[in-house]
Each structure stands twice: as C-alpha cells, then as structure tokens.
Write a protein that holds these residues in place. Structure first.
Motif, PDB file in Angstrom:
ATOM      1  N   LYS A   4      -2.567  14.397  -0.816  1.00 50.47           N
ATOM      2  CA  LYS A   4      -1.509  13.359  -0.513  1.00 50.47           C
ATOM      3  C   LYS A   4      -0.990  12.258  -1.482  1.00 50.47           C
ATOM      4  CE  LYS A   4      -2.697  13.871   4.236  1.00 50.47           C
ATOM      5  NZ  LYS A   4      -3.052  13.154   5.686  1.00 50.47           N
ATOM      6  N   GLY A   5      -1.492  12.407  -2.685  1.00 51.66           N
ATOM      7  CA  GLY A   5      -0.979  11.569  -3.929  1.00 51.66           C
ATOM      8  C   GLY A   5      -2.215  10.510  -4.013  1.00 51.66           C
ATOM      9  N   GLY A   6      -3.512  10.563  -3.686  1.00 48.68           N
ATOM     10  CA  GLY A   6      -4.678   9.861  -3.920  1.00 48.68           C
ATOM     11  C   GLY A   6      -4.994   9.719  -4.873  1.00 48.68           C
ATOM     12  N   ARG A   7      -5.887   8.655  -5.397  1.00 49.60           N
ATOM     13  CA  ARG A   7      -6.606   8.253  -6.628  1.00 49.60           C
ATOM     14  C   ARG A   7      -8.203   8.390  -6.542  1.00 49.60           C
ATOM     15  NH1 ARG A   7      -3.203   7.869 -11.356  1.00 49.60           N
ATOM     16  NH2 ARG A   7      -1.059   8.286 -10.344  1.00 49.60           N
ATOM     17  N   LEU A   8      -8.599   8.796  -7.380  1.00 51.57           N
ATOM     18  CA  LEU A   8     -10.248   8.944  -7.335  1.00 51.57           C
ATOM     19  C   LEU A   8     -10.831   8.741  -8.465  1.00 51.57           C
ATOM     20  CD1 LEU A   8     -12.901   9.687  -5.213  1.00 51.57           C
ATOM     21  CD2 LEU A   8     -12.222  11.821  -5.991  1.00 51.57           C
ATOM     22  N   THR A 146      -4.509  14.490 -13.880  1.00 48.86           N
ATOM     23  CA  THR A 146      -3.532  14.255 -13.078  1.00 48.86           C
ATOM     24  C   THR A 146      -2.839  15.579 -12.339  1.00 48.86           C
ATOM     25  OG1 THR A 146      -1.805  14.109 -14.769  1.00 48.86           O
ATOM     26  CG2 THR A 146      -2.458  12.140 -13.834  1.00 48.86           C
ATOM     27  N   LYS A 147      -2.334  15.592 -11.372  1.00 50.63           N
ATOM     28  CA  LYS A 147      -1.729  16.937 -10.817  1.00 50.63           C
ATOM     29  C   LYS A 147      -0.514  16.480 -10.017  1.00 50.63           C
ATOM     30  CE  LYS A 147      -2.988  20.559  -7.415  1.00 50.63           C
ATOM     31  NZ  LYS A 147      -3.996  21.001  -6.594  1.00 50.63           N
ATOM     32  N   ASP A 148       0.643  17.177 -10.607  1.00 49.59           N
ATOM     33  CA  ASP A 148       1.791  17.180  -9.896  1.00 49.59           C
ATOM     34  C   ASP A 148       1.916  17.752  -8.565  1.00 49.59           C
ATOM     35  OD1 ASP A 148       4.330  16.698  -9.390  1.00 49.59           O
ATOM     36  OD2 ASP A 148       5.177  18.225 -10.836  1.00 49.59           O
ATOM     37  N   LEU A 149       2.176  16.907  -7.597  1.00 47.67           N
ATOM     38  CA  LEU A 149       2.077  17.302  -6.050  1.00 47.67           C
ATOM     39  C   LEU A 149       3.683  17.746  -5.696  1.00 47.67           C
ATOM     40  CD1 LEU A 149      -0.522  14.804  -4.788  1.00 47.67           C
ATOM     41  CD2 LEU A 149      -0.763  17.496  -5.313  1.00 47.67           C
ATOM     42  N   GLY A 150       4.691  17.533  -6.640  1.00 41.22           N
ATOM     43  CA  GLY A 150       5.987  17.626  -6.188  1.00 41.22           C
ATOM     44  C   GLY A 150       6.467  16.331  -5.524  1.00 41.22           C
ATOM     45  N   GLU A 151       7.685  16.322  -5.115  1.00 45.31           N
ATOM     46  CA  GLU A 151       8.397  15.053  -4.482  1.00 45.31           C
ATOM     47  C   GLU A 151       7.891  13.845  -5.163  1.00 45.31           C
ATOM     48  OE1 GLU A 151       7.673  15.617   0.021  1.00 45.31           O
ATOM     49  OE2 GLU A 151       8.038  17.681  -0.133  1.00 45.31           O
ATOM     50  N   LYS A 152       8.015  13.787  -6.239  1.00 43.81           N
ATOM     51  CA  LYS A 152       7.373  12.557  -7.017  1.00 43.81           C
ATOM     52  C   LYS A 152       5.985  11.892  -6.617  1.00 43.81           C
ATOM     53  CE  LYS A 152      12.053  11.262  -7.821  1.00 43.81           C
ATOM     54  NZ  LYS A 152      13.358  10.136  -7.837  1.00 43.81           N
ATOM     55  N   LYS A 153       5.228  12.792  -6.142  1.00 38.88           N
ATOM     56  CA  LYS A 153       3.823  12.437  -6.001  1.00 38.88           C
ATOM     57  C   LYS A 153       2.756  13.052  -7.060  1.00 38.88           C
ATOM     58  CE  LYS A 153       3.350  13.499  -1.475  1.00 38.88           C
ATOM     59  NZ  LYS A 153       2.860  13.678  -0.033  1.00 38.88           N
ATOM     60  N   GLU A 154       1.841  12.461  -7.275  1.00 37.32           N
ATOM     61  CA  GLU A 154       0.889  12.699  -8.456  1.00 37.32           C
ATOM     62  C   GLU A 154      -0.471  12.393  -7.762  1.00 37.32           C
ATOM     63  OE1 GLU A 154       1.450  12.698 -12.658  1.00 37.32           O
ATOM     64  OE2 GLU A 154       0.558  10.813 -12.118  1.00 37.32           O
ATOM     65  N   ALA A 155      -1.660  13.333  -7.774  1.00 34.41           N
ATOM     66  CA  ALA A 155      -2.945  12.883  -7.470  1.00 34.41           C
ATOM     67  C   ALA A 155      -3.437  12.432  -8.875  1.00 34.41           C
ATOM     68  CB  ALA A 155      -3.664  14.065  -6.851  1.00 34.41           C
ATOM     69  N   GLY A 156      -4.588  11.834  -8.988  1.00 33.10           N
ATOM     70  CA  GLY A 156      -5.075  11.267  -9.995  1.00 33.10           C
ATOM     71  C   GLY A 156      -6.799  11.115 -10.108  1.00 33.10           C
ATOM     72  N   LEU A 157      -7.291  11.444 -10.749  1.00 32.12           N
ATOM     73  CA  LEU A 157      -8.936  11.660 -10.892  1.00 32.12           C
ATOM     74  C   LEU A 157      -9.240  10.949 -12.491  1.00 32.12           C
ATOM     75  CD1 LEU A 157      -9.569  15.148  -9.657  1.00 32.12           C
ATOM     76  CD2 LEU A 157     -10.703  12.899  -8.755  1.00 32.12           C
ATOM     77  N   LEU A 182     -13.154  -0.848 -15.581  1.00 34.23           N
ATOM     78  CA  LEU A 182     -12.146  -1.631 -15.228  1.00 34.23           C
ATOM     79  C   LEU A 182     -10.877  -0.967 -15.545  1.00 34.23           C
ATOM     80  CD1 LEU A 182     -13.331  -5.404 -15.735  1.00 34.23           C
ATOM     81  CD2 LEU A 182     -13.213  -4.029 -13.656  1.00 34.23           C
ATOM     82  N   ASN A 183     -10.690  -0.353 -16.650  1.00 32.81           N
ATOM     83  CA  ASN A 183      -9.552   0.167 -17.262  1.00 32.81           C
ATOM     84  C   ASN A 183      -9.224   1.481 -16.260  1.00 32.81           C
ATOM     85  OD1 ASN A 183      -9.147  -1.631 -18.898  1.00 32.81           O
ATOM     86  ND2 ASN A 183      -9.250  -0.308 -20.874  1.00 32.81           N
ATOM     87  N   SER A 184     -10.295   2.228 -16.065  1.00 33.66           N
ATOM     88  CA  SER A 184     -10.332   3.420 -15.348  1.00 33.66           C
ATOM     89  C   SER A 184      -9.674   3.057 -13.972  1.00 33.66           C
ATOM     90  CB  SER A 184     -11.542   4.102 -14.842  1.00 33.66           C
ATOM     91  OG  SER A 184     -11.870   4.722 -16.094  1.00 33.66           O
ATOM     92  N   ILE A 185     -10.248   2.134 -13.177  1.00 34.54           N
ATOM     93  CA  ILE A 185      -9.672   1.481 -12.002  1.00 34.54           C
ATOM     94  C   ILE A 185      -8.262   1.122 -12.051  1.00 34.54           C
ATOM     95  CG2 ILE A 185      -9.864  -0.269 -10.209  1.00 34.54           C
ATOM     96  CD1 ILE A 185     -13.020   0.045 -10.713  1.00 34.54           C
ATOM     97  N   ALA A 186      -7.832   0.393 -13.069  1.00 31.61           N
ATOM     98  CA  ALA A 186      -6.521  -0.155 -13.136  1.00 31.61           C
ATOM     99  C   ALA A 186      -5.455   1.027 -13.160  1.00 31.61           C
ATOM    100  CB  ALA A 186      -6.323  -1.100 -14.410  1.00 31.61           C
ATOM    101  N   TRP A 187      -5.987   2.061 -14.234  1.00 33.47           N
ATOM    102  CA  TRP A 187      -4.966   3.228 -14.445  1.00 33.47           C
ATOM    103  C   TRP A 187      -4.837   3.852 -13.153  1.00 33.47           C
ATOM    104  CZ3 TRP A 187      -6.130   8.564 -14.308  1.00 33.47           C
ATOM    105  CH2 TRP A 187      -4.915   9.523 -14.543  1.00 33.47           C
TER     106      TRP A 187
END
Length: 190
Positions: A4-8, A146-157, A182-187
């Motif tokens: 759903k475009g989450g970040r982890l 990063t994974k492009d999910l379409g509809e301008k959404k992107e997942a990030g890990l 901290l940089n990882s969390i900010a990104w």
C-alpha cells in the motif's frame, strides 16, 4: 503494508539454533525471506567474518567509501565507519521476471576479504572462520529498495544484516552508526 506504499526499516540477525541432544549448531531461517523476495533481497543463512577489519571474532567495521555519495542515506557518510556485530549478508536477488518495478541499491558492502561462514560447528571446534566459509566477499551489508506500485505509490525498504547497528551502545560511540540509522529513517519517512 508495503504493497500500500508503506516504508520499512528491516534489520536482520543470524538465527543460530542448537540441534537437540548435541552441541552442534546451525543457521535457521529468519522467516523474513517470504516478505523480502518480492523486493529483490534476502538474508543469507551465514555470518560474516572479516579478519582485516575485525574488532573481535564476528564484530567488524565497514567504511562508507566515495561510492556512498550515490544515495541520499549514505551521501553525508563518506569516510565514516559503522560497526557490525554478527551480521548476515544481505543478498540482492535477480530482478523478478514479471516486474521490473523493483530497484535495489547497495548502501554498504563488506571488504573483499570477508567470508560468509555457514559452518559454525567448524568454527566452534577450532577451525579458523575464514577456512569454514563458503564464499568470499564483498557482501552487501545494507540495501535500499524501492518498488513502483503504480498510481504514484512506491514501497520503500532499507534492509541491513545486523540489528545491533541501532543499539544504544554503538550509536552513542560511532558517529557513522547513528547517522546511518537516522538517515535511513529520514529517507523512509521522506
């Protein structure tokens, strides 16, 4: 969540188990690979040993080099060191054939002298860790995905092979350590 475009921020660790009724040990699955495979990475069942950069046993330093400037997380960290304690290699998998929407970038690698030790029994029985390893480095220690999910959404890990990099003990002693976390969390939080 990710789809759903989450970040982890995912920090792995080696999972070592003892065989019942013996003194023999083995690496068990982290049970995260089912999640990670769709994002082009996995955590290997091994532990990194790097004699030239070792602080003690399986504790070693890795340094952000000039190539680190190619990612927003690591750009300000060039020249700084980070300490890993019992890290597993982060494997970058071949891109899934059906997508092409997954982009992985290695943030930090071990030295070429590192060894992925898969046979801990040999080490526990006196064999040198570098003699017990199956593969030689360098190995990815941290990867951004990063994974492009379409509809301008992107997942990030951000995936690391060691959870202790975020420990109070290490982040308060090493500038690179705290800044990387901290940089990882900010990104991830954009």
């Amino acid at each position: 969540y990710l789809e759903k475009g989450g970040r982890l921020l995912l920090m792995g660790e080696p999972v070592v188990r003892q065989r019942p009724g013996t003194t023999s040990v083995f690496f068990d699955e982290t049970r995260l690979d089912a999640l990670l495979k769709d994002y082009g990475v996995s955590l290997e069942q091994a532990m990194i040993h790097d004699p030239p950069s070792a602080i003690r046993d399986f504790i070693f330093q890795a340094r952000f080099d000039a190539d680190a400037a190619q990612h927003p997380i690591t750009k300000p960290l060039a020249g700084l060191a980070i300490v890993f304690a019992e890290a597993v290699p982060v494997a970058v998998l071949p891109e899934p054939e059906t997508s092409g929407k997954v982009h992985t970038q290695t943030l930090l690698e071990s030295m070429p002298s590192a060894v992925a030790v898969k046979n801990l029994d040999a080490v526990l029985h006196g064999k040198a860790p570098e003699a017990a390893g199956d593969r030689k480095g360098p190995f990815p220690l941290a990867v951004a995905v990063t994974k492009d999910l379409g509809e301008k959404k992107e997942a990030g890990l951000v995936v690391t092979g060691d959870a202790s990099i975020a420990s109070d003990e290490l982040t308060t002693r090493f500038l690179g350590q705290m800044n990387f976390v901290l940089n990882s969390i900010a990104w991830l939080a954009e």
